[in-house]
Design an enzyme around this catalytic site. Sequence first.
Site, PDB file in Angstrom:
ATOM      1  N   SER A  36       1.008   2.378  -9.700  1.00 48.21           N
ATOM      2  CA  SER A  36       1.540   1.276  -8.892  1.00 48.21           C
ATOM      3  C   SER A  36       2.090   1.764  -7.560  1.00 48.21           C
ATOM      4  O   SER A  36       2.356   0.966  -6.658  1.00 48.21           O
ATOM      5  CB  SER A  36       2.641   0.545  -9.665  1.00 48.21           C
ATOM      6  OG  SER A  36       3.710   1.424  -9.979  1.00 48.21           O
ATOM      7  N   CYS A  37       2.253   3.085  -7.424  1.00 46.35           N
ATOM      8  CA  CYS A  37       2.728   3.653  -6.153  1.00 46.35           C
ATOM      9  C   CYS A  37       1.670   3.483  -5.062  1.00 46.35           C
ATOM     10  O   CYS A  37       0.498   3.239  -5.337  1.00 46.35           O
ATOM     11  CB  CYS A  37       3.049   5.133  -6.318  1.00 46.35           C
ATOM     12  SG  CYS A  37       4.445   5.493  -7.401  1.00 46.35           S
ATOM     13  N   ILE A  38       2.115   3.645  -3.820  1.00 46.30           N
ATOM     14  CA  ILE A  38       1.216   3.553  -2.666  1.00 46.30           C
ATOM     15  C   ILE A  38       1.259   4.863  -1.896  1.00 46.30           C
ATOM     16  O   ILE A  38       2.335   5.412  -1.631  1.00 46.30           O
ATOM     17  CB  ILE A  38       1.631   2.416  -1.709  1.00 46.30           C
ATOM     18  CG1 ILE A  38       1.684   1.072  -2.441  1.00 46.30           C
ATOM     19  CG2 ILE A  38       0.697   2.354  -0.499  1.00 46.30           C
ATOM     20  CD1 ILE A  38       0.381   0.358  -2.571  1.00 46.30           C
ATOM     21  N   VAL A  96       5.015   6.264  -1.888  1.00 45.14           N
ATOM     22  CA  VAL A  96       5.965   5.153  -2.030  1.00 45.14           C
ATOM     23  C   VAL A  96       6.024   4.684  -3.479  1.00 45.14           C
ATOM     24  O   VAL A  96       4.997   4.388  -4.093  1.00 45.14           O
ATOM     25  CB  VAL A  96       5.566   3.994  -1.099  1.00 45.14           C
ATOM     26  CG1 VAL A  96       6.383   2.752  -1.408  1.00 45.14           C
ATOM     27  CG2 VAL A  96       5.740   4.403   0.359  1.00 45.14           C
ATOM     28  N   GLY A 109      -1.207   0.910  -5.483  1.00 43.16           N
ATOM     29  CA  GLY A 109      -0.737  -0.406  -5.894  1.00 43.16           C
ATOM     30  C   GLY A 109      -1.481  -1.006  -7.064  1.00 43.16           C
ATOM     31  O   GLY A 109      -1.688  -2.225  -7.129  1.00 43.16           O
TER      32      GLY A 109
END
Length: 220
Positions: A92-94, A111, A153
């Site tokens: 889910s991180c960017i 992120v 994401g």
Amino acid sequence: MSDDILFVSNGNGKAIFLTSRAVLVKSFCSLSKTCSFKDSCQSCEIVDAAKSYLMGKKSDLNVKSLDGELSAGIGEYKIGKNVLLKVMGLGSCIGVILSDVSTGICGIAHVLLPGASNSGEAKYAETAIENMFEDMIRMGARKNRITAKFAGGAQVFKHMSLDILKIGDRNAISVEETLVKRNIPILAKDVGGEVGRNVIFNPVDGSMIVKYTKGEVLWL
């Protein structure tokens, strides 16, 4: 860490080569989907050009050597000049990339969460982008030349319907809103889905290489 990191291109494709002791050990090639020699890497002029460079020979192809590599862990950002940038294991991180191709100065952030941090934590999208942007300018990047690309994401809780659990979507929205607010042009993005990603950035031509955990590779 590789001894040499090479970027090789011709009119048909381009590739990043990681080397150790003058031997090619890993590659990321834009022609991987259509290459007839992907299993053996024989009869490929891009591979031949990389090997020639390592042996000190000239090549008719465009061969550039990068000055190392930097990898950002969760909640970190890294900045460098003429270096290969990486973020690995994105769910889910960017992975957010800012770059000024004219100077070779570039940065990458891993992120974790949307929004901003009052304490300056780089795991938050807005804080990471703002701080990385300012640090790049201090390093010599030109404010009006900085552009962005980002990927990640994924929806890791794919069976959950609550919006609060859709952290991947919220991260992507937060990243894009911050870039728009900063007037940083977004040149490419690859977000969403249910698959993990590794992201690599080549500052020579501004390519973002997205490798899915299922094996597919995109050059953006």
